[in-house]
Design a protein around this motif. Structure first.
Motif, PDB file in Angstrom:
ATOM      1  N   SER A 157       0.789  -1.165   0.114  1.00 12.53           N
ATOM      2  CA  SER A 157      -0.030  -0.027  -0.062  1.00 12.53           C
ATOM      3  C   SER A 157       0.843   1.145  -0.007  1.00 12.53           C
ATOM      4  N   ARG A 158       0.350   2.375  -0.275  1.00 10.69           N
ATOM      5  CA  ARG A 158       1.037   3.656  -0.438  1.00 10.69           C
ATOM      6  C   ARG A 158       0.334   4.403   0.979  1.00 10.69           C
ATOM      7  N   LEU A 159       1.603   4.975   1.574  1.00 15.90           N
ATOM      8  CA  LEU A 159       1.069   5.671   2.666  1.00 15.90           C
ATOM      9  C   LEU A 159       0.237   6.863   2.603  1.00 15.90           C
ATOM     10  N   SER A 160       0.248   7.702   1.299  1.00 14.97           N
ATOM     11  CA  SER A 160      -0.437   8.874   1.225  1.00 14.97           C
ATOM     12  C   SER A 160      -1.866   8.322   0.730  1.00 14.97           C
ATOM     13  N   GLU A 161      -2.127   7.257   0.243  1.00 14.63           N
ATOM     14  CA  GLU A 161      -3.586   6.746  -0.046  1.00 14.63           C
ATOM     15  C   GLU A 161      -4.119   6.087   1.135  1.00 14.63           C
ATOM     16  N   LEU A 162      -3.478   6.022   2.254  1.00 15.44           N
ATOM     17  CA  LEU A 162      -4.267   5.269   3.406  1.00 15.44           C
ATOM     18  C   LEU A 162      -4.810   6.220   4.397  1.00 15.44           C
ATOM     19  N   THR A 163      -5.961   5.757   5.131  1.00 19.31           N
ATOM     20  CA  THR A 163      -6.631   6.673   6.272  1.00 19.31           C
ATOM     21  C   THR A 163      -5.503   6.400   7.436  1.00 19.31           C
ATOM     22  N   TRP A 164      -5.592   7.387   8.633  1.00 20.27           N
ATOM     23  CA  TRP A 164      -4.566   7.108   9.777  1.00 20.27           C
ATOM     24  C   TRP A 164      -4.658   6.002  10.368  1.00 20.27           C
ATOM     25  N   ARG A 165      -5.946   5.479  10.524  1.00 16.37           N
ATOM     26  CA  ARG A 165      -6.093   4.027  11.080  1.00 16.37           C
ATOM     27  C   ARG A 165      -5.487   3.000  10.438  1.00 16.37           C
ATOM     28  N   GLU A 166      -5.593   2.943   8.971  1.00 17.05           N
ATOM     29  CA  GLU A 166      -5.037   2.056   8.210  1.00 17.05           C
ATOM     30  C   GLU A 166      -3.596   2.167   8.264  1.00 17.05           C
ATOM     31  N   VAL A 167      -3.090   3.427   8.334  1.00 16.52           N
ATOM     32  CA  VAL A 167      -1.782   3.663   8.535  1.00 16.52           C
ATOM     33  C   VAL A 167      -1.149   2.798  10.094  1.00 16.52           C
ATOM     34  N   ARG A 168      -1.924   3.336  10.937  1.00 15.94           N
ATOM     35  CA  ARG A 168      -1.654   2.685  12.225  1.00 15.94           C
ATOM     36  C   ARG A 168      -1.464   1.132  12.280  1.00 15.94           C
ATOM     37  N   GLN A 169      -2.757   0.669  11.735  1.00 17.09           N
ATOM     38  CA  GLN A 169      -2.735  -0.976  11.524  1.00 17.09           C
ATOM     39  C   GLN A 169      -1.800  -1.529  11.008  1.00 17.09           C
ATOM     40  N   SER A 174       8.790  10.120  12.950  1.00 17.17           N
ATOM     41  CA  SER A 174       7.304  10.233  12.670  1.00 17.17           C
ATOM     42  C   SER A 174       6.650   8.832  12.330  1.00 17.17           C
ATOM     43  N   LEU A 175       7.321   7.999  11.776  1.00 13.47           N
ATOM     44  CA  LEU A 175       6.862   6.600  11.428  1.00 13.47           C
ATOM     45  C   LEU A 175       7.105   5.924  12.847  1.00 13.47           C
ATOM     46  N   VAL A 176       8.023   5.995  13.623  1.00  8.97           N
ATOM     47  CA  VAL A 176       7.962   5.368  14.915  1.00  8.97           C
ATOM     48  C   VAL A 176       6.654   5.769  15.770  1.00  8.97           C
ATOM     49  N   THR A 177       6.461   6.957  15.924  1.00 11.73           N
ATOM     50  CA  THR A 177       5.436   7.582  16.579  1.00 11.73           C
ATOM     51  C   THR A 177       3.832   6.948  16.273  1.00 11.73           C
ATOM     52  N   SER A 178       3.975   6.852  14.647  1.00 12.78           N
ATOM     53  CA  SER A 178       2.924   6.340  13.940  1.00 12.78           C
ATOM     54  C   SER A 178       2.605   4.885  14.288  1.00 12.78           C
ATOM     55  N   GLY A 179       3.502   4.146  14.861  1.00 10.47           N
ATOM     56  CA  GLY A 179       3.369   2.685  15.056  1.00 10.47           C
ATOM     57  C   GLY A 179       4.263   1.960  14.351  1.00 10.47           C
ATOM     58  N   TYR A 180       5.174   2.334  13.614  1.00 14.30           N
ATOM     59  CA  TYR A 180       5.936   1.363  12.849  1.00 14.30           C
ATOM     60  C   TYR A 180       7.303   0.983  13.573  1.00 14.30           C
ATOM     61  N   ARG A 181       7.831  -0.155  13.628  1.00 14.75           N
ATOM     62  CA  ARG A 181       8.875  -0.947  14.003  1.00 14.75           C
ATOM     63  C   ARG A 181      10.088  -1.282  13.029  1.00 14.75           C
ATOM     64  N   ARG A 182       9.551  -1.325  12.014  1.00 14.02           N
ATOM     65  CA  ARG A 182      10.627  -1.772  10.878  1.00 14.02           C
ATOM     66  C   ARG A 182      10.569  -0.885   9.638  1.00 14.02           C
ATOM     67  N   ILE A 183      11.679  -0.375   9.526  1.00 10.54           N
ATOM     68  CA  ILE A 183      11.706   0.860   8.227  1.00 10.54           C
ATOM     69  C   ILE A 183      12.896   0.371   7.284  1.00 10.54           C
ATOM     70  N   MET A 184      12.759   0.448   6.155  1.00 10.00           N
ATOM     71  CA  MET A 184      13.781   0.378   5.141  1.00 10.00           C
ATOM     72  C   MET A 184      13.864   1.868   4.266  1.00 10.00           C
ATOM     73  N   VAL A 185      14.961   2.197   4.092  1.00 10.95           N
ATOM     74  CA  VAL A 185      15.510   3.359   3.350  1.00 10.95           C
ATOM     75  C   VAL A 185      16.033   2.992   2.073  1.00 10.95           C
ATOM     76  N   VAL A 186      15.460   3.088   0.776  1.00 14.63           N
ATOM     77  CA  VAL A 186      16.103   2.781  -0.418  1.00 14.63           C
ATOM     78  C   VAL A 186      16.625   4.074  -1.349  1.00 14.63           C
ATOM     79  N   ASN A 187      17.979   4.188  -1.296  1.00 13.64           N
ATOM     80  CA  ASN A 187      18.172   5.511  -1.931  1.00 13.64           C
ATOM     81  C   ASN A 187      18.715   5.241  -3.434  1.00 13.64           C
TER      82      ASN A 187
END
Length: 254
Positions: A4-16, A103-116
């Motif tokens: 999914s794309r973050l910008s297309e999700l609702t805040w509840r879907e982002v949290r979930q 911001s991502l951690v505050t929004s509930g994420y614990r796994r993050i990947m950065v691709v450069n």
């Protein structure tokens, strides 16, 4: 794979999604790429690599959830300001990455990947994720797309990979965004002496000399032999490598 794309999700879907999912942040740049490639080349190419990797993972039988963030289109490009660039300082890019990760951690994420997608971002990105993991309960991965290969492609030229606005990037752009490549692609003659940033006088040295990017015309090697078919093979190989890296990260951190 659930994508999914973050910008297309609702805040509840982002949290979930953050409960189990991997947040994936692509980062690029806006900078000169000689006379034949657009300013956003690095942004376009990292998006293309991520697109292909996620398409491959969509066929996976062991699905993981990936939430893709909008690409960060600006990077650290002061060495390209001799022509044109929109550049963030190293401190600013580090702070931006820190804020996004926080911001991502505050929004509930614990796994993050950065691709450069831009060489000038690489060291700053890696330092940012190392520092962030020291102070936050999170697992963060970082990579530049061109370093991850499946080992299967036969079209590579490691002597000019990744380079800048040369054979490698031009081939990839002819495959991913052909309408944005100005053709015919001009040849780049030999530059003497070769720039030290690309030809250090001793293995392991990093050498930068003032004014060399302008002296070489903004490219590291001759792009005139670039080819869309080879570019497709090169891009596909990087996408397969990235897909495998995401799978491995998912398995190691579930």
């Amino acid at each position: 794979m659930s994508q999914s794309r973050l910008s297309e999700l609702t805040w509840r879907e982002v949290r979930q999604a953050g409960e189990e999912g991997i947040a994936l942040l692509p980062i690029g740049s806006q900078e000169q790429h000689a006379s034949h490639l657009p300013m956003g080349t690095d942004t376009h190419l990292v998006e293309a690599a991520v697109d292909r990797a996620l398409d491959l993972l969509a066929k996976d039988t062991s699905p993981a959830e990936v939430v893709r963030l909008p690409v960060l289109p600006f990077g650290h490009s002061p060495h390209h300001l001799f022509a044109a660039a929109v550049s963030l300082s190293a401190a600013t890019l580090g702070a931006v990455l820190d804020d996004v990760l926080d911001s991502l951690v505050t929004s509930g994420y614990r796994r993050i990947m950065v691709v450069n997608g831009h060489g000038g971002n690489d060291e700053i990105m890696r330092l940012a994720v190392k520092r962030f993991a020291l102070r936050s309960q999170v697992t963060v991965a970082a990579c530049s797309y061109w370093t991850l290969t499946s080992g299967a492609e036969a079209a590579g030229r490691p002597d000019v990979t990744p380079g800048h606005a040369g054979w490698f990037e031009t081939s990839l752009m002819l495959a991913a965004c052909p309408d944005l490549v100005r053709t015919p692609v001009p040849a780049r003659g030999d530059v003497e002496p070769p720039p030290l940033f690309d030809n250090p006088p001793y293995p392991g040295l990093t050498v930068e000399r003032h004014g060399e990017w302008e002296r070489v015309g903004g490219s590291t090697d001759d792009p005139s032999g670039a080819d869309a078919t080879q570019g497709d093979l090169l891009l596909d190989d990087r996408a397969r490598g990235l897909a495998r890296a995401i799978q491995a990260f998912d398995k190691a951190t579930r």
